[in-house]
Design a protein around this motif. Sequence first.
Motif, short mmCIF file in Angstrom:
data_model
loop_
_atom_site.label_atom_id
_atom_site.label_comp_id
_atom_site.label_asym_id
_atom_site.label_seq_id
_atom_site.Cartn_x
_atom_site.Cartn_y
_atom_site.Cartn_z
N VAL A 206 40.14 35.11 36.27
CA VAL A 206 39.41 36.32 35.89
C VAL A 206 38.05 35.95 35.31
O VAL A 206 37.01 36.54 35.65
CB VAL A 206 40.23 37.15 34.88
N SER A 207 38.02 34.96 34.43
CA SER A 207 36.77 34.57 33.77
C SER A 207 35.71 34.13 34.75
O SER A 207 34.52 34.44 34.59
CB SER A 207 37.05 33.45 32.76
N GLU A 208 36.11 33.41 35.80
CA GLU A 208 35.15 32.86 36.74
C GLU A 208 34.45 33.91 37.60
O GLU A 208 33.42 33.62 38.21
CB GLU A 208 35.83 31.84 37.66
N ASP B 246 36.84 41.41 44.51
CA ASP B 246 37.64 40.82 45.60
C ASP B 246 37.98 39.37 45.30
O ASP B 246 39.08 38.90 45.62
CB ASP B 246 36.88 40.91 46.92
N ALA B 247 37.05 38.66 44.70
CA ALA B 247 37.29 37.24 44.37
C ALA B 247 38.40 37.12 43.32
O ALA B 247 39.21 36.19 43.37
CB ALA B 247 36.01 36.59 43.87
N ILE B 248 38.44 38.07 42.37
CA ILE B 248 39.52 38.06 41.38
C ILE B 248 40.87 38.25 42.07
O ILE B 248 41.83 37.50 41.81
CB ILE B 248 39.31 39.17 40.33
N ILE B 249 40.94 39.25 42.95
CA ILE B 249 42.20 39.52 43.65
C ILE B 249 42.62 38.30 44.46
O ILE B 249 43.80 37.91 44.47
CB ILE B 249 42.07 40.75 44.56
N GLY B 250 41.66 37.68 45.13
CA GLY B 250 41.97 36.50 45.93
C GLY B 250 42.50 35.35 45.08
O GLY B 250 43.46 34.67 45.47
N VAL C 11 52.45 35.08 50.93
CA VAL C 11 51.60 36.04 50.22
C VAL C 11 50.55 36.55 51.21
O VAL C 11 49.86 35.75 51.86
CB VAL C 11 50.93 35.41 48.99
N GLU C 12 50.44 37.88 51.33
CA GLU C 12 49.51 38.48 52.26
C GLU C 12 48.58 39.43 51.52
O GLU C 12 49.03 40.29 50.76
CB GLU C 12 50.28 39.23 53.35
N ARG C 13 47.30 39.27 51.73
CA ARG C 13 46.31 40.16 51.11
C ARG C 13 45.98 41.28 52.08
O ARG C 13 45.58 41.06 53.22
CB ARG C 13 45.05 39.36 50.78
N SER D 206 49.74 46.74 43.93
CA SER D 206 48.57 47.58 44.25
C SER D 206 47.30 46.97 43.65
O SER D 206 47.28 46.51 42.53
CB SER D 206 48.77 48.99 43.72
N VAL D 207 46.23 47.03 44.44
CA VAL D 207 44.94 46.55 43.96
C VAL D 207 43.84 47.60 44.22
O VAL D 207 42.69 47.36 43.96
CB VAL D 207 44.56 45.21 44.64
#
Length: 442
Positions: free
Chosen positions: A335-337, A364-368, A381-383, A441-442
């Motif tokens: 999260v921080s990054e 999107d980068a956080i979710i990834g 795991v599927e996004r 959910s995202v």
Amino acid sequence: MIAVVVSRADYASEHIGEYLRSEAEWTEKEDNSRPDADGGGKYYRREGFELREFESLHLDIENVAEAFSNPEMLVFASRHSGDTGPLLTAHFTGNFGPAEYGGADGKLAETCPNAQAELLSAFDEHAPDAYEVGMECTHHGPSEVGVPSMFAELGSGDEQWGDSDAARAVARAILDLRGVEPTRERQLVGFGGGHYAPRFERIVRETDWAVGHIASDWNLEELGSPEEPGARETIRRAFERSGAEHAVCEGDYPELASVVADLGYRIVSETWVREVSGVPLSLATELETELSSVESGLRFGTAAGDAREFEIVPLPGNLLDSATGIDREETRKAVSEHTVAFETEQGGTRVAGRCAVRGAEDYDAIIGALAALLDRKYDEVERKPDEVVAREIAFDPEKARKLGVSEGPEFGKLSAGTAVTVAGETIPPEAVRTERTHRFSV
């Protein structure tokens, strides 16, 4: 130019002065416009410095900058007295209360917090092995110097005052100040604590803040009621002479806090100082308004250093919880990054709530990154656009029971992937597994 004051009434000062002259090349000058006792007569110049000697003790010399040729900053090379053993120390001057040792009642000299921070680093580099390095509160005169100033001291008794290695160390540290600015953008006032100031020294050493005047517990006792006009003016002067808008207070001083707020300044915690280090203060203020305060858990992400705009979005709670359960530290890092700031709970250790991002790419980068953490626990795991789907093939106790397996060691073996035999029949682990799907959910 940095003015250096050496006192002939202070053996340690003279000793430091000797090494100041021997450790660098100086040009000898003559000033017949002033008495020798007041810095006239023979004095010394080199690039960035001017050194003059005085008969009086430093703390009794007011407006001493007048003796020098347009200085920007002034350093008193001095002894330190006390029961503190070998010590190199620095502090600013003036009096929060009565002037028992030079200066004037309730008057404070102008500080040079950035230079003091640099002096401490130079002390670290040059101090002999037996010597500690430290900061002190403001505790004696002079109250008027004419330029930002500080004491650079060798302590704490006769043995140390005569120690050539220590005197050389102080001299070298002073010479290392060439070209150093007296102040920096972030400076604060210190209130409370002991005569020596480890909390404020930590702030100086570990953040991008410097510290000006420090009023210790005994200073505040000498100050008296903060609400009295004289004390109120001294508090105001502490901020003004420190070039500060903020203060850190060690201990509980509600009347002082009220007066500080009324004067238009802000008392903050050491946590706040650490968290906003490296973050533009205007941005930190805006984020504390839009999200939550540092005290209630707001933390700043990597993007805070260069963010111009941001938007507030909720963090995906279930996905965040699952990732935290796998690796709390890596979740926080993920999260921080990719955020400007984010909310936390449990004393700042657990990410939760909302965050500020520069845009959709950051989110999107956080979710990834969180989805990648799920790979440690799940088989697949599927996004997807609106969710992260995690699948696992896990031991199913109900299937095992239906095949006659009793709870106990056999359950454990099957769960670990080892076949068991029940009533002469071999039951492979594959026979008691079930695929489970988890949706976040995202």
